[in-house]
Design a protein around this motif. Structure first.
Motif, PDB file in Angstrom:
ATOM      1  N   GLU A   1       0.799  -1.221   0.000  1.00 18.40           N
ATOM      2  CA  GLU A   1       0.000   0.000   0.000  1.00 18.40           C
ATOM      3  C   GLU A   1       0.837   1.278   0.000  1.00 18.40           C
ATOM      4  O   GLU A   1       0.453   2.272  -0.607  1.00 18.40           O
ATOM      5  CB  GLU A   1      -0.984  -0.023   1.161  1.00 18.40           C
ATOM      6  N   LYS A   2       1.992   1.262   0.656  1.00 18.64           N
ATOM      7  CA  LYS A   2       2.807   2.481   0.658  1.00 18.64           C
ATOM      8  C   LYS A   2       3.364   2.779  -0.734  1.00 18.64           C
ATOM      9  O   LYS A   2       3.653   3.917  -1.052  1.00 18.64           O
ATOM     10  CB  LYS A   2       3.929   2.395   1.687  1.00 18.64           C
ATOM     11  N   LYS A   3       3.484   1.762  -1.580  1.00 19.39           N
ATOM     12  CA  LYS A   3       3.981   1.971  -2.940  1.00 19.39           C
ATOM     13  C   LYS A   3       2.879   2.402  -3.902  1.00 19.39           C
ATOM     14  O   LYS A   3       3.120   3.171  -4.821  1.00 19.39           O
ATOM     15  CB  LYS A   3       4.633   0.687  -3.480  1.00 19.39           C
ATOM     16  N   VAL A   4       1.667   1.880  -3.710  1.00 19.42           N
ATOM     17  CA  VAL A   4       0.583   2.188  -4.645  1.00 19.42           C
ATOM     18  C   VAL A   4       0.207   3.666  -4.595  1.00 19.42           C
ATOM     19  O   VAL A   4      -0.278   4.220  -5.575  1.00 19.42           O
ATOM     20  CB  VAL A   4      -0.646   1.286  -4.410  1.00 19.42           C
ATOM     21  N   PHE A   5       0.459   4.324  -3.475  1.00 18.36           N
ATOM     22  CA  PHE A   5       0.118   5.735  -3.350  1.00 18.36           C
ATOM     23  C   PHE A   5       1.310   6.655  -3.622  1.00 18.36           C
ATOM     24  O   PHE A   5       1.218   7.861  -3.436  1.00 18.36           O
ATOM     25  CB  PHE A   5      -0.472   6.014  -1.964  1.00 18.36           C
ATOM     26  N   SER A   6       2.425   6.102  -4.090  1.00 13.19           N
ATOM     27  CA  SER A   6       3.581   6.933  -4.430  1.00 13.19           C
ATOM     28  C   SER A   6       3.316   7.654  -5.751  1.00 13.19           C
ATOM     29  O   SER A   6       2.491   7.229  -6.560  1.00 13.19           O
ATOM     30  CB  SER A   6       4.841   6.075  -4.550  1.00 13.19           C
ATOM     31  N   ALA A   7       4.020   8.751  -5.971  1.00 17.15           N
ATOM     32  CA  ALA A   7       3.820   9.552  -7.187  1.00 17.15           C
ATOM     33  C   ALA A   7       4.088   8.760  -8.473  1.00 17.15           C
ATOM     34  O   ALA A   7       3.273   8.814  -9.401  1.00 17.15           O
ATOM     35  CB  ALA A   7       4.679  10.811  -7.129  1.00 17.15           C
ATOM     36  N   PRO A   8       5.203   8.010  -8.570  1.00 16.98           N
ATOM     37  CA  PRO A   8       5.444   7.270  -9.819  1.00 16.98           C
ATOM     38  C   PRO A   8       4.358   6.235 -10.120  1.00 16.98           C
ATOM     39  O   PRO A   8       3.896   6.124 -11.255  1.00 16.98           O
ATOM     40  CB  PRO A   8       6.794   6.591  -9.591  1.00 16.98           C
ATOM     41  N   MET A   9       3.932   5.482  -9.103  1.00 18.15           N
ATOM     42  CA  MET A   9       2.886   4.478  -9.324  1.00 18.15           C
ATOM     43  C   MET A   9       1.570   5.160  -9.667  1.00 18.15           C
ATOM     44  O   MET A   9       0.823   4.689 -10.525  1.00 18.15           O
ATOM     45  CB  MET A   9       2.711   3.591  -8.093  1.00 18.15           C
TER      46      MET A   9
ATOM     47  N   ILE B   1       1.564   6.004 -13.330  1.00 19.74           N
ATOM     48  CA  ILE B   1       1.371   4.817 -14.166  1.00 19.74           C
ATOM     49  C   ILE B   1      -0.097   4.411 -14.180  1.00 19.74           C
ATOM     50  O   ILE B   1      -0.688   4.175 -15.239  1.00 19.74           O
ATOM     51  CB  ILE B   1       2.251   3.649 -13.671  1.00 19.74           C
ATOM     52  N   LEU B   2      -0.705   4.329 -13.002  1.00 25.00           N
ATOM     53  CA  LEU B   2      -2.104   3.903 -12.918  1.00 25.00           C
ATOM     54  C   LEU B   2      -3.046   4.926 -13.543  1.00 25.00           C
ATOM     55  O   LEU B   2      -4.029   4.556 -14.184  1.00 25.00           O
ATOM     56  CB  LEU B   2      -2.482   3.618 -11.466  1.00 25.00           C
ATOM     57  N   ASP B   3      -2.745   6.212 -13.381  1.00 21.94           N
ATOM     58  CA  ASP B   3      -3.566   7.257 -14.007  1.00 21.94           C
ATOM     59  C   ASP B   3      -3.521   7.147 -15.526  1.00 21.94           C
ATOM     60  O   ASP B   3      -4.534   7.303 -16.200  1.00 21.94           O
ATOM     61  CB  ASP B   3      -3.099   8.650 -13.581  1.00 21.94           C
ATOM     62  N   ARG B   4      -2.349   6.864 -16.069  1.00 19.75           N
ATOM     63  CA  ARG B   4      -2.222   6.723 -17.528  1.00 19.75           C
ATOM     64  C   ARG B   4      -2.993   5.513 -18.038  1.00 19.75           C
ATOM     65  O   ARG B   4      -3.584   5.550 -19.113  1.00 19.75           O
ATOM     66  CB  ARG B   4      -0.758   6.615 -17.925  1.00 19.75           C
ATOM     67  N   LEU B   5      -2.986   4.430 -17.269  1.00 17.33           N
ATOM     68  CA  LEU B   5      -3.743   3.244 -17.672  1.00 17.33           C
ATOM     69  C   LEU B   5      -5.243   3.526 -17.703  1.00 17.33           C
ATOM     70  O   LEU B   5      -5.958   3.044 -18.576  1.00 17.33           O
ATOM     71  CB  LEU B   5      -3.470   2.079 -16.721  1.00 17.33           C
TER      72      LEU B   5
END
Length: 52
Positions: free
Chosen positions: A15-23, A26-30
């Motif tokens: 969970e701490k990674k899914v809310f990071s800026a880079p992730m 990526i998810l926003d672009r998908l």
């Protein structure tokens, strides 16, 4: 009329990674064009749930 079915992508990530800026980028672009549905499998799934 064409009906487009969304492609479901399961992301297994701490969970701490899914809310990071880079992730987030990526998810926003998908999800930007509406073709993908993203499901997060967080810490509980990774650490506690049995493997099926």
């Amino acid at each position: 009329m064409e009906v487009h079915k969304k492609i479901t992508i399961g992301v297994c990530v701490m969970e701490k990674k899914v809310f990071s800026a880079p992730m987030g980028q990526i998810l926003d672009r998908l999800q930007a064009f509406g073709e993908f549905e993203v499901i997060h499998f967080g810490d509980k799934v990774i650490l506690e749930d049995p493997i099926e």
